[in-house]
Each structure stands twice: as C-alpha cells, then as structure tokens.
Design a protein around this motif. Structure first.
Motif, PDB file in Angstrom:
ATOM      1  N   GLY A  82       0.892  -1.321  -0.033  1.00  0.00           N
ATOM      2  CA  GLY A  82       0.070   0.021   0.112  1.00  0.00           C
ATOM      3  C   GLY A  82       1.006   1.091   0.072  1.00  0.00           C
ATOM      4  N   LEU A  83       2.068   1.073   0.098  1.00  0.00           N
ATOM      5  CA  LEU A  83       3.033   2.342  -0.043  1.00  0.00           C
ATOM      6  C   LEU A  83       3.993   2.096  -0.936  1.00  0.00           C
ATOM      7  CD1 LEU A  83       3.675   3.142   3.842  1.00  0.00           C
ATOM      8  CD2 LEU A  83       2.116   4.398   2.097  1.00  0.00           C
TER       9      LEU A  83
ATOM     10  N   ASN B  89      -0.872   4.316  -1.862  1.00  0.00           N
ATOM     11  CA  ASN B  89      -1.599   3.981  -3.323  1.00  0.00           C
ATOM     12  C   ASN B  89      -3.113   3.282  -3.100  1.00  0.00           C
ATOM     13  OD1 ASN B  89      -0.667   1.583  -2.639  1.00  0.00           O
ATOM     14  ND2 ASN B  89       0.593   1.161  -4.394  1.00  0.00           N
ATOM     15  N   ARG B  90      -3.599   3.188  -1.637  1.00  0.00           N
ATOM     16  CA  ARG B  90      -4.725   2.703  -1.259  1.00  0.00           C
ATOM     17  C   ARG B  90      -5.221   3.521  -0.158  1.00  0.00           C
ATOM     18  NH1 ARG B  90      -4.812  -0.849   2.962  1.00  0.00           N
ATOM     19  NH2 ARG B  90      -2.821  -2.011   3.199  1.00  0.00           N
TER      20      ARG B  90
ATOM     21  N   THR C 223      -7.159   8.313   3.804  1.00  0.00           N
ATOM     22  CA  THR C 223      -8.407   8.430   3.373  1.00  0.00           C
ATOM     23  C   THR C 223      -8.359   8.697   1.970  1.00  0.00           C
ATOM     24  OG1 THR C 223      -8.017  10.722   3.491  1.00  0.00           O
ATOM     25  CG2 THR C 223      -8.956   9.597   5.451  1.00  0.00           C
ATOM     26  N   ALA C 224      -9.555   8.296   1.365  1.00  0.00           N
ATOM     27  CA  ALA C 224      -9.721   8.546  -0.227  1.00  0.00           C
ATOM     28  C   ALA C 224      -9.553   9.868  -0.856  1.00  0.00           C
ATOM     29  CB  ALA C 224     -11.045   8.115  -0.714  1.00  0.00           C
ATOM     30  N   ASN C 225      -9.037   9.941  -2.016  1.00  0.00           N
ATOM     31  CA  ASN C 225      -8.786  11.156  -2.535  1.00  0.00           C
ATOM     32  C   ASN C 225      -9.442  11.274  -3.780  1.00  0.00           C
ATOM     33  OD1 ASN C 225      -7.599  13.631  -3.853  1.00  0.00           O
ATOM     34  ND2 ASN C 225      -5.629  13.012  -3.343  1.00  0.00           N
ATOM     35  N   PRO C 226     -10.395  12.185  -4.020  1.00  0.00           N
ATOM     36  CA  PRO C 226     -11.199  11.943  -5.440  1.00  0.00           C
ATOM     37  C   PRO C 226     -10.536  12.425  -6.571  1.00  0.00           C
ATOM     38  CG  PRO C 226     -11.526  14.092  -3.835  1.00  0.00           C
ATOM     39  CD  PRO C 226     -10.884  13.321  -3.085  1.00  0.00           C
ATOM     40  N   ASN C 227      -9.265  12.907  -6.416  1.00  0.00           N
ATOM     41  CA  ASN C 227      -8.568  13.179  -7.792  1.00  0.00           C
ATOM     42  C   ASN C 227      -7.411  12.133  -8.085  1.00  0.00           C
ATOM     43  OD1 ASN C 227      -9.644  15.901  -7.820  1.00  0.00           O
ATOM     44  ND2 ASN C 227      -8.285  16.694  -6.262  1.00  0.00           N
TER      45      ASN C 227
ATOM     46  N   THR D 252      -7.491   4.986  -6.848  1.00  0.00           N
ATOM     47  CA  THR D 252      -7.217   4.091  -5.935  1.00  0.00           C
ATOM     48  C   THR D 252      -7.104   2.826  -6.404  1.00  0.00           C
ATOM     49  OG1 THR D 252      -9.346   3.741  -4.941  1.00  0.00           O
ATOM     50  CG2 THR D 252      -8.247   5.693  -4.048  1.00  0.00           C
ATOM     51  N   GLN D 253      -6.173   2.017  -5.531  1.00  0.00           N
ATOM     52  CA  GLN D 253      -5.895   0.711  -5.788  1.00  0.00           C
ATOM     53  C   GLN D 253      -6.921   0.031  -4.845  1.00  0.00           C
ATOM     54  OE1 GLN D 253      -2.125  -0.643  -5.065  1.00  0.00           O
ATOM     55  NE2 GLN D 253      -2.337  -2.687  -4.927  1.00  0.00           N
ATOM     56  N   PRO D 254      -7.675  -0.979  -5.578  1.00  0.00           N
ATOM     57  CA  PRO D 254      -8.411  -1.852  -4.663  1.00  0.00           C
ATOM     58  C   PRO D 254      -7.766  -2.788  -3.824  1.00  0.00           C
ATOM     59  CG  PRO D 254      -8.608  -2.503  -6.968  1.00  0.00           C
ATOM     60  CD  PRO D 254      -7.826  -1.304  -7.063  1.00  0.00           C
ATOM     61  N   VAL D 255      -8.563  -2.768  -2.478  1.00  0.00           N
ATOM     62  CA  VAL D 255      -7.986  -3.835  -1.726  1.00  0.00           C
ATOM     63  C   VAL D 255      -8.408  -5.245  -1.684  1.00  0.00           C
ATOM     64  CG1 VAL D 255      -7.996  -4.155   0.939  1.00  0.00           C
ATOM     65  CG2 VAL D 255      -8.124  -1.843   0.011  1.00  0.00           C
TER      66      VAL D 255
END
Length: 546
Positions: A316-317, A348-349, A383-387, A390-393
C-alpha cells in the motif's frame, strides 16, 4: 490574522533578545589542575561600550590575560557586527568549578561548569624544556570500539613555527583525528609551560594485544642568549629538539559470545534511534507524499560503522529512498557518528497501513551488556482522494460449501445470458463501426498525433511535471487505460515507476525521459484491433526514420 501577528511579534522579540544576549563559551570543559582555559564572551549589541566585569572571576580563577576582537560578518543582505572578549583563566582549585555569570550593562552571560581533574603525574624538578606525554582514556576496549589517545607536548621555551609531528599509523586499527590541536598553558613546579594537545579516536580491528606506537615531535627552540642577534634574512638560530612519546599497550577484547550472530556489531557508549515526518502523517490521502527520516546516532562510533536501517517495505506504500547522510561530530568523549536515512512514501490505497517496528541491537560499553533501541510500530490512516484513482484492496474469498454451489445455477444462467447479449451488442457495434458515417464530425480538440508530439517533446526535455500532463492527455484518447497498457508491457510499467519516483522524491530534477518515450514508442498494438481502420491509433512510426 491575529494569530499570525502574534507569531510575528514573538519572532521579532526572540530575534531581539538573541541579538542583545551575552554569550559565553570555553574551548574545553575538562582540564587538569594547573592548566589554563580560554573563555570567550561575545556581544552583538554595538551600542554597548566598555568590557564585561571580571570581578566575579577572581575568587576561583587567576586571570592570565584578556584581549578584545571586533568582528564584522556579512549575514545575508545585512552586515552584523560583534565584539568578543577572550579571557585566559587558570582554576585555583580542582573538582567542579563554575565560571560565574559576567555582566555588561544590562546583559548577563550564563554560568559554565568546568571539571578540573587532579594531576596525578609525579613532580619532577628536572623536567626537560620540551617533553611529550601520551595517555589513553581506557586500558581495555572491545574490538571496533573507540579509545581516545591524548597527546600533550609541553615546552617551557619558545618554539619556532617549524614544528612537526609524525603521523599516527596503525595497520590493525582505524584512526580518526578529533578536531584541531588545542593550545593552552600549565604551571608545573612553578614554571609556566605551553601545551599543545592533540586527540585521536582509535578503533581496533583485531582482538588481542595492541601497541600504540610512539610519535616523534621535532621543533626548533628559540635561543634567547645575549650573544645571539636576530637576523630576519639569515638562518634561524636555535637548537633542534626531538622528543618521542611513550608506547602504550592496549588490550582489545573480542566480541561477546552472547551477542546475536546475525546482528551488526555496534559497541558504543550510547546509541539513540529517532524518526521525523514531513508533513505529519495525520489526515493522509491517497497520492500524498510523506517524507520519513530515520536518525541513528552513536557515541563512540564513526558514521561509517553504522549499518543501514530496515527499509519500509509495506503493501500500500510506494517507497522512494534518498542517499543516506553520514556525519561525524567531536565532543569531550570522542567521536559521535550519525546516519540519517530519508525516504518518500506515497500511499496508493485507502485504509489502515501498518508500519512495523524498527529495532537496532548494540553493545553498551559502559554497562557491558546488550541493549535494544527501537521505534514502536505505528499505523497510518489513509483516506480517499477524489482526484486520484485508488488501488482496490484485495479481500479474502470466503469458502463456499458444496451445498451452496448447487444454488448458484440461477446466477450462472443470468450471467450467461448477459454475456450473450453483450457479445451480440459488440458484434452490432463492430458492424456499425465499419459503415461510413453520414456526416464526418469535425475534430474540436488536439489530434492524437499532436498529443504524441507533445509527449515526445516533454520526455526528451526531461521535464517530469510536463511529461505527466502530456501522458495523461495522450492516454485519454487511447482505446485502453494507462494502467492496462502498463500491465501488458513491462518496459512501460518500469518507465512509469521511474516517472512517479521523480515526481515524489527530491531527485526529480535528474529524471531522464528517454526510457519513457522509447517505451511509448515500442508499445505493441492491442490484439484483435484492426490497425488499418484508424491511422491515429495504429502502430507509431519509427522513432528515428531512415
């Protein structure tokens, strides 16, 4: 606004207070009885006149001399003036002696504590005009641990500036010079001697008996006889003096058997491990860049002896490390080595990302036991970034029993029907796509060829930011996403990793875009796609046409 004004006011007050302070420092805090020390008092207030009141010093010290030095330094755009008073002091008593605060107008310096050790050397009334003494701070050390050699050259006669000292060469040990030579005075049997002090940090590389070799000091003593006249153009009149220091044996102990075999051997007086974040990891979003700094500092070790710290390899990093920074500092106990490792971490997630604990094993040479310095594990809430996409978990698939498999046929039937209708729709779309359009639509945006030219220009210009924008614009007009292209073409995936590393680390200015352009140029076409229908999305022309 009020908080900003308060902050600026406090900063101005702090700068004004520092400019009007009376700073006091000494060249060393540990000395032997009968030796002198230099006290430096400095003021940057040019409106003050006179000199500090030295009356508080007379009770505990003999004031051997004072001198004043005016300095003008250019700090940025404004020149800064300062005045220094250098005072030579000789303590009257041994033990811990405090230099009292000195006053100049309304300013006052801080007190300084000195450790004056009792001189244990035997008094000899027949001392030579020049002699040399050598001592170790400890008679037994572990292999690769530090021992400090102190070399003192005493002279009761004046010496010319042609003095020389043979270098300390030890094939079985590593030698580091601790700072510049110190000069002071010492009273021995009522005779004032000048002292030249040098210190070396010695790190034995082999266990057993180690002999510190003798060092030879050569100088020319000034002849003060009445029959001698000074001739500045002729040869120097005087006597050449050559003295040698004694050889000192040192016992080097082997690495303890209780020390873990897989851990790097770190014998130190003290060791600390700390971390710093920029910015703080709270409220981190996907795509944000965090800089983590790990600092390992050891007292009694050189920076080259400190091992690399564990890398932050966490799912995730993305990690972009910098070159480690190695520094050495000198204090009264010897060498203090530090190793700082910085890395840029990009999430990245979203979700909770756990960072493992960091632990360093070392051997405490003061207590003669194994020690552990560690940083506790911590968790990053991302947290999520709308811009940012994201990578799905990936979640674990629950086990399905055989009884449940028998109940899945309605879903399988509906899935089959959906697949058939999707295939039928695709065939219809394909046939309609091959038919000529009734009215050709006029292109309103840039053509794919122009976008490809912009991408080539930014890549070959090694501009990472502009390349990223040009790459996104080009990828939006492609039949597949940039992630899909990178997934089926490894050179493009590696080139994108290099571009992301340049965007999120301090090495962005050294990024080379040629590899990314070659990867875009060599990208193979999608299977089952007719390359002759659309010339803009067909295979790219050669990069260097003949």
């Amino acid at each position: 606004m009020n908080r900003l004004l308060c902050t600026l006011l406090l900063s101005l007050l702090a700068l004004n207070a520092s400019a009007q302070s009376l700073n006091a420092t000494v060249d060393r805090t540990r000395l032997n009885a009968g030796e002198s020390v230099e006290l430096t008092v400095e003021s940057q207030d040019t409106t003050l006149f006179g000199k500090p009141d030295l009356q508080p010093l007379y009770e505990l010290f003999e004031v051997l001399g004072t001198r004043q030095v005016n300095r003008l330094s250019n700090g940025g755009t404004d020149a800064q003036a300062s005045t220094r008073w250098i005072i030579t002091l000789q303590p009257k008593h041994s033990g811990y002696v405090v230099i009292p605060p000195l006053s100049l107008a309304q300013l006052q310096s801080a007190p300084i504590t000195l450790h004056v050790q009792q001189d244990t050397s035997a008094a000899d009334s027949r001392l030579a005009p020049v002699f040399i003494d050598a001592s170790l701070d400890q008679e037994s050390v572990y292999v690769q641990a530090q021992t400090v050699l102190t070399l003192r050259i005493y002279h009761s006669v004046s010496l010319y500036d042609d003095s020389s000292l043979t270098p300390l060469e030890m094939p079985q040990a590593r030698v580091e010079i601790l700072g510049e030579p110190r000069t002071y005075e010492k009273d021995i049997n009522g005779v004032r001697h000048g002292v030249i002090e040098l210190r070396y940090a010695i790190f034995p590389q082999e266990s057993g008996e180690l002999l510190i070799p003798a060092q030879a000091f050569t100088a020319t003593a000034v002849d003060r006889s009445a029959s001698n006249t000074y001739n500045p153009f002729g040869p120097r009149s005087g006597k050449v003096v050559r003295v040698k220091s004694p050889e000192i044996p040192l016992k080097v102990k082997a690495r303890p058997a209780s020390y873990p075999a897989a851990a790097p051997w770190l014998p130190a007086r003290a060791l600390s491990l700390s971390e710093a974040w920029s910015p703080e990891p709270e409220d981190t979003q996907v795509g944000d860049s965090l800089t983590r700094s790990l600092l390992l500092k050891a007292e009694g070790l050189a920076s080259a002896q400190l091992p690399p710290l564990p890398a932050t390899q966490v799912s995730g990093l993305r990690r972009y490390p910098d070159q480690p920074q190695l520094t050495n500092q000198v204090n009264d106990s010897g060498l203090v080595g530090s190793r700082e490792e910085r890395e840029a971490l990009v999430a990245n997630r979203e979700g909770v990302i756990a960072l493992p604990a960091v632990e360093v094993l070392w051997w405490n040479t003061q207590t003669d036991q194994l020690e552990r310095s560690n940083l506790p594990a911590r968790k990053l809430q991302v947290t999520a970034n709308p811009n940012v996409e994201t990578q799905p978990v990936e979640a674990e698939r629950p086990a399905v029993s055989e009884a449940a498999n028998g109940q899945l046929w309605p879903w399988q039937l509906s899935t089959g029907l959906l697949s058939l209708t999707t295939l039928l729709g695709f065939i219809l779309w394909w046939r309609a796509r091959r038919q000529p359009a009734v009215l050709p639509s006029q292109q309103t945006g840039p053509s794919p060829r122009n976008l490809l030219d912009d991408l080539k220009r930014t890549c070959l210009a090694n501009d990472s930011q502009a390349t990223r924008h040009a790459l996104d614009a080009w990828a939006r007009q492609q039949p597949e996403t940039l992630a899909d292209m990178a997934a089926r073409f490894t050179p493009l995936s590696d080139a994108l990793d290099g571009l992301n590393g340049a965007l999120y680390s301090e090495s962005g200015q050294h990024w080379q875009g040629r590899n990314l352009w070659l990867a875009i140029r060599s990208l193979p076409a999608i299977e089952d796609l007719d390359s002759n229908t659309n010339p803009d999305t067909s295979t790219l022309p050669p990069l260097y046409p003949r």
